[in-house]
Design an enzyme around this catalytic site. Structure first.
Site, PDB file in Angstrom:
ATOM      1  N   ILE A 204       0.862  -1.181   0.000  1.00  0.00           N
ATOM      2  CA  ILE A 204       0.000   0.000   0.000  1.00  0.00           C
ATOM      3  C   ILE A 204       0.899   1.231   0.000  1.00  0.00           C
ATOM      4  CG2 ILE A 204      -1.775   1.292   1.255  1.00  0.00           C
ATOM      5  CD1 ILE A 204      -2.804  -1.346   0.166  1.00  0.00           C
ATOM      6  N   HIS A 205       0.828   2.019  -1.074  1.00  0.00           N
ATOM      7  CA  HIS A 205       1.716   3.185  -1.118  1.00  0.00           C
ATOM      8  C   HIS A 205       1.112   4.410  -1.807  1.00  0.00           C
ATOM      9  CE1 HIS A 205       2.397   1.675  -5.226  1.00  0.00           C
ATOM     10  NE2 HIS A 205       2.784   2.899  -5.514  1.00  0.00           N
ATOM     11  N   ARG A 206       0.020   4.260  -2.521  1.00  0.00           N
ATOM     12  CA  ARG A 206      -0.500   5.403  -3.274  1.00  0.00           C
ATOM     13  C   ARG A 206      -1.110   6.450  -2.335  1.00  0.00           C
ATOM     14  NH1 ARG A 206      -0.593   5.181  -8.746  1.00  0.00           N
ATOM     15  NH2 ARG A 206      -0.179   3.138  -9.680  1.00  0.00           N
TER      16      ARG A 206
END
Length: 363
Positions: A204-206
């Site tokens: 999860i990075h956006r």
């Protein structure tokens, strides 16, 4: 003929590697690799380039993890200087980062042939910086290497039909080359105390997720409550936000440092399911036949959803879908298969063949 290949992140480098190898084996071309250094990555060492079978970049601009405008500006200045000095026959970009935008602008302003790999991908969500980068790159590039029929159709819908070649995606080339090496060399699963097909992997990075506290808290809660262990190699942005939220997982979720390429590939290959908001992971999961849950309202990889190997989920229903896939063998089996959505592993060669043909005609 020198061909300047520009990358800004590790995923871009992994996907560009098959193209660089094809350029190197082609008598008419000589590759030159420029890395903008958009993201610091401790793994980008000699050993990493040995794994990919590549020399280290000729240039690293070290633009760093600044804001998008600053990254683009610094990249544009550095790439422009390299083009001016070296006068390459062509510039190749791949994907949708600020490095792509900078390289496309630099090449176009220098009247240098620009080729965009992964052309035609669209989420149709202009709130995503990546979507803006894709659109600008496609409209300024002269050669557009589209991975799928839908990407070709997207370009045609925007009036771009000249210079378009459907090539497949180099993600397949990279996975086929490196997954066997990862299976043999990586000890990631043993380090995390998980067994093949007995855990979930998450990335999860956006900003859509990491900069929305309620969304991130719900995602983490769903992962922590999963019926199987969940390994989450935390992007620095995600880690910072998790700390700021004061979230301390005490269930299934295992937060980890970012993993090296082979270790991550091994984890993805062995996972029961992957939960992600990454475009590239959606592709890799389809190649490795790992069911994918994408925590986003849209995707620029719609073929994975249409094939049934990827599902768009919201944080509110992530726990339900994750539990279903973890406990229902039939539900999981329905999301495997279709490893050929992005081609046969020869995309790098097709891209270079089309590029050389254009250069020879123009020359």
């Amino acid at each position: 003929m020198t061909v300047l290949a520009v990358v800004g992140t590790r995923p871009e480098l992994v996907k560009m590697a098959p193209v660089l190898r094809a350029l190197d084996s082609q008598p008419a071309t000589e590759p030159r690799l420029l890395h903008t250094g958009q993201h610091y990555d401790a793994e980008l060492s000699g050993e990493f380039f040995d794994v990919l079978g590549l020399p280290e970049p000729a240039v690293n601009l070290d633009v760093g993890s600044t804001g998008g405008a600053q990254q683009t500006a610094d990249g544009l200045v550095g790439i422009d200087a390299d083009i001016a000095q070296r006068e390459p026959a062509a510039v190749l970009t791949l994907g949708d980062t600020n490095a792509v935008l900078a390289a496309t602008l630099a090449g176009a302003k220098r009247d240098t042939l620009v080729g965009h790999i992964e052309a035609g991908l669209r989420s149709y969500d202009r709130t995503m910086p990546e979507e803006v980068n894709r659109v600008v790159a496609d409209h300024l590039s002269e050669l557009l290497f589209a991975p799928t029929e839908s990407a070709v159709a997207n370009l045609a819908g925007e009036g771009i039909e000249v210079g378009v070649t459907q090539t497949g995606n180099t993600v397949v080339d990279a996975c086929l080359d490196h997954a066997p090496v990862a299976r043999e060399q990586s000890d990631a699963r043993s380090r995390f105390g998980v067994e093949s097909d007995g855990y979930a992997l998450a990335t999860i990075h956006r900003p859509h997720n990491t900069e929305a506290p309620d969304r991130l808290r719900a995602i983490l809660g769903a992962l922590d409550g999963a019926p199987i262990p969940v390994v989450l190699p935390a992007h620095p942005r995600t880690e910072t936000t998790i700390e700021a939220l004061g979230v301390e997982p005490d269930g299934s979720l295992r937060l980890a440092e970012p993993q090296g390429y082979l270790d991550f590939l091994a984890l993805l290959d062995g996972a029961h399911v992957v939960v992600t908001d990454s475009g590239g992971v959606q592709e890799e999961a389809s190649v490795l036949e790992t069911p994918c849950l994408t925590v986003r309202p849209n995707t620029e990889r719609p073929e994975t959803v249409e094939a049934g190997v990827n599902e768009l989920v919201e944080p509110s229903n992530l726990a339900t879908r994750l539990r279903a896939l973890a406990t229902d063998a039939d539900a999981r089996a329905a999301m495997t298969g279709h490893p050929d959505l992005y081609g046969d592993g020869q995309a790098g060669e097709r891209i270079v063949d089309a590029l050389v043909e254009t250069l020879e005609v123009d020359g």
